[in-house]
Design a protein around this motif. Structure first.
Motif, PDB file in Angstrom:
ATOM      1  N   LYS A 116       0.868  -1.186   0.000  1.00 20.86           N
ATOM      2  CA  LYS A 116       0.000   0.000   0.000  1.00 20.86           C
ATOM      3  C   LYS A 116       0.900   1.229   0.000  1.00 20.86           C
ATOM      4  CE  LYS A 116      -3.381   2.402   2.869  1.00 20.86           C
ATOM      5  NZ  LYS A 116      -4.053   2.412   4.182  1.00 20.86           N
ATOM      6  N   ILE A 117       0.607   2.176  -0.893  1.00 18.25           N
ATOM      7  CA  ILE A 117       1.394   3.397  -1.027  1.00 18.25           C
ATOM      8  C   ILE A 117       0.461   4.588  -0.799  1.00 18.25           C
ATOM      9  CG2 ILE A 117       2.820   4.774  -2.586  1.00 18.25           C
ATOM     10  CD1 ILE A 117       3.266   2.066  -4.148  1.00 18.25           C
ATOM     11  N   VAL A 118       0.842   5.475   0.109  1.00 16.46           N
ATOM     12  CA  VAL A 118       0.039   6.662   0.399  1.00 16.46           C
ATOM     13  C   VAL A 118       0.964   7.877   0.394  1.00 16.46           C
ATOM     14  CG1 VAL A 118      -1.469   7.812   2.065  1.00 16.46           C
ATOM     15  CG2 VAL A 118      -1.551   5.321   1.847  1.00 16.46           C
ATOM     16  N   GLN A 132      -3.084   7.650  -3.308  1.00 18.24           N
ATOM     17  CA  GLN A 132      -2.863   6.302  -2.779  1.00 18.24           C
ATOM     18  C   GLN A 132      -3.003   5.261  -3.875  1.00 18.24           C
ATOM     19  OE1 GLN A 132      -5.979   5.395   0.019  1.00 18.24           O
ATOM     20  NE2 GLN A 132      -7.592   5.651  -1.496  1.00 18.24           N
ATOM     21  N   THR A 133      -2.451   4.089  -3.601  1.00 18.53           N
ATOM     22  CA  THR A 133      -2.676   2.912  -4.441  1.00 18.53           C
ATOM     23  C   THR A 133      -2.285   1.679  -3.630  1.00 18.53           C
ATOM     24  OG1 THR A 133      -2.398   1.983  -6.658  1.00 18.53           O
ATOM     25  CG2 THR A 133      -0.413   2.805  -5.572  1.00 18.53           C
ATOM     26  N   CYS A 134      -2.636   0.519  -4.132  1.00 13.54           N
ATOM     27  CA  CYS A 134      -2.329  -0.740  -3.451  1.00 13.54           C
ATOM     28  C   CYS A 134      -2.179  -1.840  -4.499  1.00 13.54           C
ATOM     29  CB  CYS A 134      -3.451  -1.079  -2.470  1.00 13.54           C
ATOM     30  SG  CYS A 134      -3.097  -2.494  -1.425  1.00 13.54           S
ATOM     31  N   PHE A 135      -1.152  -2.701  -4.314  1.00 15.47           N
ATOM     32  CA  PHE A 135      -0.881  -3.785  -5.264  1.00 15.47           C
ATOM     33  C   PHE A 135      -0.628  -5.090  -4.531  1.00 15.47           C
ATOM     34  CE2 PHE A 135       1.138  -0.009  -7.188  1.00 15.47           C
ATOM     35  CZ  PHE A 135       0.450   0.042  -8.385  1.00 15.47           C
ATOM     36  N   VAL A 147       3.737   4.665 -11.357  1.00 14.80           N
ATOM     37  CA  VAL A 147       2.650   4.192 -10.504  1.00 14.80           C
ATOM     38  C   VAL A 147       1.612   5.293 -10.400  1.00 14.80           C
ATOM     39  CG1 VAL A 147       2.050   3.397  -8.189  1.00 14.80           C
ATOM     40  CG2 VAL A 147       4.230   2.707  -9.211  1.00 14.80           C
ATOM     41  N   ARG A 148       0.445   5.067 -10.991  1.00 15.52           N
ATOM     42  CA  ARG A 148      -0.651   6.047 -10.950  1.00 15.52           C
ATOM     43  C   ARG A 148      -1.312   6.001  -9.584  1.00 15.52           C
ATOM     44  NH1 ARG A 148      -3.083   7.236 -15.945  1.00 15.52           N
ATOM     45  NH2 ARG A 148      -4.191   8.761 -14.688  1.00 15.52           N
ATOM     46  N   LEU A 149      -1.600   7.171  -9.043  1.00 18.37           N
ATOM     47  CA  LEU A 149      -2.243   7.254  -7.736  1.00 18.37           C
ATOM     48  C   LEU A 149      -3.734   7.521  -7.883  1.00 18.37           C
ATOM     49  CD1 LEU A 149       0.397   9.222  -5.648  1.00 18.37           C
ATOM     50  CD2 LEU A 149       0.123   6.765  -5.931  1.00 18.37           C
TER      51      LEU A 149
END
Length: 169
Positions: A116-118, A132-135, A147-149
């Motif tokens: 998870k990226i915030v 944010q995003t999560c993979f 990496v698109r947010l």
């Protein structure tokens, strides 16, 4: 020889020592050569930079009189042994933050791990949300990636993105 004999009849899992603090990668080949079936690895994440906030947000959205102070939080979510949280340094007064920081996540069960990226903007009061995003780690491809947010509702921003490098070993 005892290890090879043992792995012919039993499933064996190995993973990096939990106290490892360097970003060097665990070498799985030696374990595989001796018959170990499950070898965990380190996932390294380098956050190079971010861009696009100036296009998707008004000039005064984060700070009324100065450019934003962005930082990124990375969360590894999964089995308790894999859970970890790290944070980049804050880049002061810049719409295009350049962090160039690398982080390593030793994983014991990578097939259940999520990254998870915030991105947040530091304020004197409560920090502002900036994307944010999560993979699933199993879907990450090694190499340099854009990496698109997404916003708080999960909708992709038109322009906001991070430049990151993923290494899985």
């Amino acid at each position: 020889m005892e290890l090879i004999w043992f792995t012919q009849k039993n499933i064996l899992r190995v993973y990096p020592k939990g106290t490892r603090i360097t970003s060097t990668n665990f070498k799985p080949l030696r374990a595989w050569m001796h018959g170990v079936q499950m070898v965990a690895f380190n996932m390294q994440v380098r956050v190079y930079m971010g861009d696009g906030w100036r296009k998707d947000f008004s000039q005064a959205h984060f700070d009324k009189y100065s450019p934003p102070d962005f930082y990124t939080k990375l969360y590894m979510v999964g089995v308790p042994a894999d859970v970890r949280k790290v944070r980049t340094r804050e880049i002061i007064d810049d719409w295009i933050p350049i962090w160039n920081q690398e982080f390593s996540f030793p994983l014991t069960v990578p097939e259940l791990a999520l990254l998870k990226i915030v991105v947040r903007e530091h304020d004197a009061g409560k920090d502002d949300f900036a994307g944010q995003t999560c993979f699933p780690v199993s879907e990450l491809k090694p190499g340099i990636r854009v990496v698109r947010l997404r916003d708080k509702k999960g909708k992709k921003f038109k322009s906001v993105k991070l430049l990151m490098r993923f290494t899985l070993e």
